[in-house]
Scaffold this motif. Sequence first.
Motif, PDB file in Angstrom:
ATOM      1  N   ARG A 179       0.734  -1.284  -0.032  1.00 41.80           N
ATOM      2  CA  ARG A 179      -0.002   0.028   0.111  1.00 41.80           C
ATOM      3  C   ARG A 179       0.899   1.339   0.062  1.00 41.80           C
ATOM      4  N   VAL A 180       0.621   2.093  -1.148  1.00 37.70           N
ATOM      5  CA  VAL A 180       1.664   3.281  -1.320  1.00 37.70           C
ATOM      6  C   VAL A 180       0.503   4.568  -1.321  1.00 37.70           C
ATOM      7  N   GLU A 181       0.403   5.206  -0.518  1.00 36.31           N
ATOM      8  CA  GLU A 181      -0.504   6.515  -0.434  1.00 36.31           C
ATOM      9  C   GLU A 181      -1.951   5.983  -0.685  1.00 36.31           C
ATOM     10  N   LYS A 182      -2.716   6.155  -1.796  1.00 32.65           N
ATOM     11  CA  LYS A 182      -3.849   5.552  -2.274  1.00 32.65           C
ATOM     12  C   LYS A 182      -4.090   4.771  -3.127  1.00 32.65           C
ATOM     13  N   LYS A 183      -2.828   3.996  -3.318  1.00 34.58           N
ATOM     14  CA  LYS A 183      -2.890   2.835  -4.375  1.00 34.58           C
ATOM     15  C   LYS A 183      -2.299   1.746  -3.740  1.00 34.58           C
ATOM     16  N   THR A 184      -2.524   0.371  -4.418  1.00 30.37           N
ATOM     17  CA  THR A 184      -1.901  -0.660  -3.885  1.00 30.37           C
ATOM     18  C   THR A 184      -1.147  -1.344  -5.033  1.00 30.37           C
ATOM     19  N   ARG A 185       0.114  -1.449  -4.904  1.00 27.27           N
ATOM     20  CA  ARG A 185       1.126  -1.906  -5.934  1.00 27.27           C
ATOM     21  C   ARG A 185       0.981  -3.471  -5.840  1.00 27.27           C
ATOM     22  N   LEU A 186       0.799  -3.967  -6.875  1.00 23.43           N
ATOM     23  CA  LEU A 186       0.964  -5.580  -6.961  1.00 23.43           C
ATOM     24  C   LEU A 186       2.206  -5.925  -7.777  1.00 23.43           C
ATOM     25  N   ILE A 187       3.137  -6.834  -7.090  1.00 25.22           N
ATOM     26  CA  ILE A 187       4.279  -7.307  -7.517  1.00 25.22           C
ATOM     27  C   ILE A 187       4.236  -8.422  -8.098  1.00 25.22           C
ATOM     28  N   THR A 188       4.283  -9.041  -9.361  1.00 27.62           N
ATOM     29  CA  THR A 188       3.931 -10.246  -9.931  1.00 27.62           C
ATOM     30  C   THR A 188       5.170 -10.681 -10.619  1.00 27.62           C
ATOM     31  N   LYS A 189       5.206 -11.874 -11.192  1.00 28.42           N
ATOM     32  CA  LYS A 189       6.069 -12.524 -11.938  1.00 28.42           C
ATOM     33  C   LYS A 189       6.324 -11.805 -13.396  1.00 28.42           C
ATOM     34  N   GLN A 190       5.175 -11.188 -13.873  1.00 28.28           N
ATOM     35  CA  GLN A 190       4.881 -10.678 -14.898  1.00 28.28           C
ATOM     36  C   GLN A 190       5.245  -9.063 -15.041  1.00 28.28           C
ATOM     37  N   GLY A 191       5.471  -8.488 -13.844  1.00 29.39           N
ATOM     38  CA  GLY A 191       5.688  -7.189 -13.630  1.00 29.39           C
ATOM     39  C   GLY A 191       4.866  -6.616 -12.681  1.00 29.39           C
TER      40      GLY A 191
ATOM     41  N   PHE B 274       1.561  -4.185 -11.168  1.00 28.13           N
ATOM     42  CA  PHE B 274       0.629  -3.329 -11.470  1.00 28.13           C
ATOM     43  C   PHE B 274      -0.070  -2.733 -10.281  1.00 28.13           C
ATOM     44  N   SER B 275      -1.044  -2.081 -10.445  1.00 28.07           N
ATOM     45  CA  SER B 275      -1.443  -1.116  -9.343  1.00 28.07           C
ATOM     46  C   SER B 275      -3.139  -1.216  -9.389  1.00 28.07           C
ATOM     47  N   THR B 276      -3.653  -1.166  -8.123  1.00 26.79           N
ATOM     48  CA  THR B 276      -5.111  -0.948  -8.017  1.00 26.79           C
ATOM     49  C   THR B 276      -5.660   0.013  -6.855  1.00 26.79           C
ATOM     50  N   ASN B 277      -6.905   0.603  -7.098  1.00 31.51           N
ATOM     51  CA  ASN B 277      -7.304   1.142  -5.972  1.00 31.51           C
ATOM     52  C   ASN B 277      -7.694   0.483  -4.593  1.00 31.51           C
ATOM     53  N   ALA B 278      -7.824  -0.743  -4.783  1.00 33.02           N
ATOM     54  CA  ALA B 278      -8.467  -1.590  -3.511  1.00 33.02           C
ATOM     55  C   ALA B 278      -7.692  -1.464  -2.463  1.00 33.02           C
ATOM     56  N   ALA B 279      -8.097  -1.139  -1.315  1.00 32.67           N
ATOM     57  CA  ALA B 279      -7.468  -1.311   0.174  1.00 32.67           C
ATOM     58  C   ALA B 279      -6.855  -2.520   0.287  1.00 32.67           C
ATOM     59  N   LEU B 280      -5.450  -2.633   1.020  1.00 36.40           N
ATOM     60  CA  LEU B 280      -4.927  -3.735   1.448  1.00 36.40           C
ATOM     61  C   LEU B 280      -5.904  -4.654   2.287  1.00 36.40           C
ATOM     62  N   LYS B 281      -6.731  -4.029   3.208  1.00 36.45           N
ATOM     63  CA  LYS B 281      -7.347  -4.689   4.045  1.00 36.45           C
ATOM     64  C   LYS B 281      -8.716  -5.520   3.167  1.00 36.45           C
TER      65      LYS B 281
END
Length: 243
Positions: free
Chosen positions: A159-171, A173-180
């Motif tokens: 979770r970085v500010e108001k975005k959630t970074r998704l670190i995957t095998k393919q690279g 991505f980001s989403t607005n969904a809260a980590l909780k």
Amino acid sequence: MEQWMNALIVDDEPYNREELKYLLSSYREIKSVKEAESGEEAVMKAMRDQPDVIFLDVEMPKMNGMEVAESIRKLKKPPLIVFATAYPQFAAEAFRYEAVDYLLKPYDEAQLDETMQRLVNKHVKDVSVKPDRAPGKLSVEVDGDIHYLELKDILYMERVEKKTRLITKQGEFSTNAALKVLEARLLSHGFFRIHKSFLVNLKYIQKLTPWFNGAYHLQLEGTDEKLSVSRNYVKSLREQLEL
């Protein structure tokens, strides 16, 4: 999705109820808090209100906490139990009633953090596992297109500010969904919260290294980044990983 646990505090001392209610108000997972000042009232409210968790004092007149626990375990939908008491000598007996945790007064905020994490883990498993449904994919939007990510390809989320970074095998991505919210959806699929900002895929955990003041650094397969593991999550993480 962030608020979904209804709590009942059972204690014959008003000050103790007020203190714990105040501490619980800082947790987003807690939707509501009700109170009972006796064991008899606790059983009645447990039957009527069906709380998700009961914070239960042990030493009370007439009907003590152990007797309350024995009674509510017989309910069709028994709540999770956390004993909250000033008497450490009852801990062994408390876990005979499948208590999630045993809090000692005066309340320590670090211990309460750990208790809440145990409750989240237990509650999410109880309400979110659907055996008849195959694991889905996680959708993220990139430049107007919707990408569907395989859960097995996700290494971790941050979770970085108001975005959630998704670190995957393919690279990345980001989403607005809260980590909780993501934690509630993915806990039954092998993901685990290690810090207020990190959710990791347990299958890729490679190494835990002591760091500072009870915290750890975590190394994942497929990335050189070292992720912080809060001391409040270390014990629960090790319970998840070790045989």
